[in-house]
Write a protein that holds these residues in place. Structure first.
Motif, short mmCIF file in Angstrom:
data_model
loop_
_atom_site.label_atom_id
_atom_site.label_comp_id
_atom_site.label_asym_id
_atom_site.label_seq_id
_atom_site.Cartn_x
_atom_site.Cartn_y
_atom_site.Cartn_z
N LEU A 161 0.86 -1.18 0.00
CA LEU A 161 0.00 0.00 0.00
C LEU A 161 0.90 1.23 0.00
O LEU A 161 1.71 1.40 0.90
N PRO A 162 0.78 2.10 -1.00
CA PRO A 162 1.72 3.22 -1.13
C PRO A 162 1.61 4.21 0.02
O PRO A 162 0.56 4.37 0.65
N ALA A 163 2.71 4.88 0.28
CA ALA A 163 2.75 5.93 1.30
C ALA A 163 1.72 7.00 1.00
O ALA A 163 1.60 7.47 -0.13
N GLY A 164 0.94 7.35 2.01
CA GLY A 164 -0.04 8.43 1.87
C GLY A 164 -1.32 8.07 1.19
O GLY A 164 -2.26 8.89 1.14
N SER A 165 -1.43 6.85 0.64
CA SER A 165 -2.66 6.48 -0.06
C SER A 165 -3.83 6.40 0.90
O SER A 165 -3.68 6.02 2.06
N ASP A 166 -5.00 6.81 0.42
CA ASP A 166 -6.25 6.78 1.20
C ASP A 166 -6.17 7.66 2.45
O ASP A 166 -6.93 7.47 3.40
N GLY A 182 -8.82 -12.47 5.78
CA GLY A 182 -7.65 -11.96 5.09
C GLY A 182 -7.60 -10.45 4.98
O GLY A 182 -6.73 -9.90 4.30
N ARG A 183 -8.53 -9.76 5.63
CA ARG A 183 -8.55 -8.30 5.57
C ARG A 183 -7.49 -7.72 6.50
O ARG A 183 -7.28 -8.24 7.60
N LEU A 184 -6.87 -6.62 6.07
CA LEU A 184 -5.89 -5.92 6.89
C LEU A 184 -6.57 -4.79 7.63
O LEU A 184 -7.24 -3.95 7.03
N PHE A 185 -6.39 -4.76 8.94
CA PHE A 185 -6.84 -3.67 9.79
C PHE A 185 -5.60 -2.91 10.23
O PHE A 185 -4.67 -3.49 10.81
N ILE A 186 -5.57 -1.61 9.96
CA ILE A 186 -4.37 -0.80 10.18
C ILE A 186 -4.72 0.40 11.04
O ILE A 186 -5.63 1.17 10.71
N ALA A 187 -3.98 0.57 12.15
CA ALA A 187 -4.16 1.74 13.01
C ALA A 187 -3.33 2.89 12.44
O ALA A 187 -2.12 2.77 12.31
N VAL A 231 -9.25 -0.34 6.76
CA VAL A 231 -9.51 -1.76 6.51
C VAL A 231 -9.33 -2.00 5.01
O VAL A 231 -9.98 -1.34 4.19
N HIS A 232 -8.45 -2.94 4.68
CA HIS A 232 -8.15 -3.23 3.28
C HIS A 232 -8.42 -4.70 2.97
O HIS A 232 -8.20 -5.58 3.80
N ALA A 233 -8.87 -4.96 1.74
CA ALA A 233 -9.05 -6.32 1.25
C ALA A 233 -7.68 -6.96 1.03
O ALA A 233 -6.66 -6.27 0.94
N PRO A 234 -7.64 -8.30 0.89
CA PRO A 234 -6.35 -8.96 0.65
C PRO A 234 -5.63 -8.45 -0.59
O PRO A 234 -4.39 -8.51 -0.66
N ASP A 235 -6.37 -7.93 -1.57
CA ASP A 235 -5.72 -7.40 -2.77
C ASP A 235 -5.34 -5.93 -2.64
O ASP A 235 -4.85 -5.31 -3.58
N ARG A 250 -7.46 -3.32 -1.85
CA ARG A 250 -8.56 -2.37 -2.00
C ARG A 250 -8.99 -1.84 -0.64
O ARG A 250 -9.09 -2.59 0.32
N LEU A 251 -9.26 -0.54 -0.58
CA LEU A 251 -9.77 0.05 0.66
C LEU A 251 -11.22 -0.35 0.84
O LEU A 251 -12.07 -0.10 -0.03
N LEU A 252 -11.53 -0.97 1.97
CA LEU A 252 -12.89 -1.39 2.27
C LEU A 252 -13.60 -0.44 3.22
O LEU A 252 -14.81 -0.27 3.14
N ALA A 253 -12.84 0.15 4.13
CA ALA A 253 -13.47 1.03 5.13
C ALA A 253 -12.44 1.94 5.76
O ALA A 253 -11.25 1.58 5.89
N LYS A 254 -12.88 3.14 6.12
CA LYS A 254 -12.11 4.07 6.95
C LYS A 254 -13.02 4.46 8.11
O LYS A 254 -14.13 4.94 7.88
N ARG A 255 -12.55 4.25 9.32
CA ARG A 255 -13.35 4.58 10.49
C ARG A 255 -12.54 5.55 11.35
O ARG A 255 -11.42 5.27 11.75
#
Length: 317
Positions: free
Chosen positions: A78-83, A97-102, A111-115, A117-122
């Motif tokens: 996931l590139p720097a600064g993306s999303d 397989g979803r990534l949850f990132i603080a 929250v990103h899909a395994p590929d 893709r951004l799935l959610a921003k909370r």
């Protein structure tokens, strides 16, 4: 993210408590991984899946790197600064397989899909520093180092709810200083939350949080400290990356291993890894089958210098 905390570590080497070890896994894996050769990356969080896929976050840029524990070099995922993710700290992968990132001081959970893709921003409250997280069957819980709040977002299948303040500072027996690492029991009932304190020796704590009753008590820790940065829970064994004065005017970092009682109310530190110095400044750790890996953030190094790496924790499994 590391916050330097002082604590006594004397006497650990004399302890001889037997600790069961995991079964050996396939050999021929590097003991050092290159996360990036770019300046300013400052890696912070790590997650390793059962198949050996490894993710490492950058608190310096917000990038996320992906690799295989059988291969020495990681690659940008996931590139720097993306999303809007300009900083990234804790990372975990759920059963889908979803990534949850603080997102640390972005105050955002990504929250990103395994590929990828951004799935959610909370988004939490303005000024929040979302540091680490743990995923249970029905929620994700995120520590906020700035406010002392434990945030929660419900998980219902593929849906991730809004972040809500689940545990506030008023629930703690003493005001939290710097909430950091968090783990949860397999049933999702109890979380253990590391508090690195205010910077004064003895202010670090390990909190036991009943996630259903929303009550907090202090874990009685003996033999060392568990006011850690990253935590790892493996049955009744709790690992934590701690820091302490090295006796020469500097700081050392190590992984402490504590044995917990069945109700997770006491923790006895029984072993410690070989130490690392400020030039490494390890933040957190993950298990890769029969061994432990930690992230060399260089956050406290005088001049952080590429390459930025993940290495095997020395002297402890």
């Amino acid at each position: 993210m590391t916050n330097l905390r002082a604590a006594a570590t004397a006497g650990l080497a004399a302890l001889t408590v037997a600790v069961p070890q995991p079964a050996l896994a396939a050999p021929q894996r590097p003991n050092t991984y290159v996360v990036s050769r770019e300046p300013g990356v400052l890696p912070e969080g790590i997650a390793v899946t059962r198949d050996g896929t490894m993710y490492v976050t950058s608190v310096g840029t917000g990038a996320v790197y992906r690799g295989d524990t059988r291969e020495r070099v990681m690659r940008p995922f996931l590139p720097a600064g993306s999303d809007g993710r300009t900083h990234a700290a804790g990372v975990h992968v759920d059963r889908l397989g979803r990534l949850f990132i603080a997102g640390y001081d972005t105050a955002t959970l990504f929250v990103h899909a395994p590929d990828g893709r951004l799935l959610a921003k909370r988004v939490a409250a303005a000024g929040a520093a979302l540091n680490d997280l743990v995923i249970t069957d029905d929620a994700v819980y995120v520590t906020d180092s700035t406010s002392g709040v434990l945030w929660r977002a419900a998980i219902d299948g593929g849906e991730v709810g809004d972040l809500t303040p689940w545990i506030t500072p008023a629930a703690f027996p003493a005001a939290p200083g710097f909430l950091n690492g968090i783990v949860a029991t397999a049933d999702g009932r109890v979380a253990l939350v590391a508090d690195q304190g205010t910077g004064e020796p003895g202010t670090e704590r390990l909190w036991r949080v009943d996630l259903r009753d929303r009550t907090v008590t202090a874990v009685e820790v003996t033999g060392g400290q568990m006011g850690a940065d990253g935590l790892l829970l493996d049955g009744d064994r709790l690992y934590g990356v701690v820091n302490f004065p090295d006796g020469r005017g500097g700081w050392s970092f190590a992984v402490n291993l504590a044995v917990l009682d069945p109700d997770r109310r006491t923790a006895r530190v029984v072993r410690q890894s070989h130490p690392a110095g400020l030039e490494q400044s390890p933040t957190t750790l993950a298990r890769d089958a029969d061994r432990l890996l930690w992230v060399n953030s260089q956050l406290n190094a005088a001049t952080p210098t590429p390459p930025f790496t993940v290495t095997q924790v020395p002297g402890l499994r």
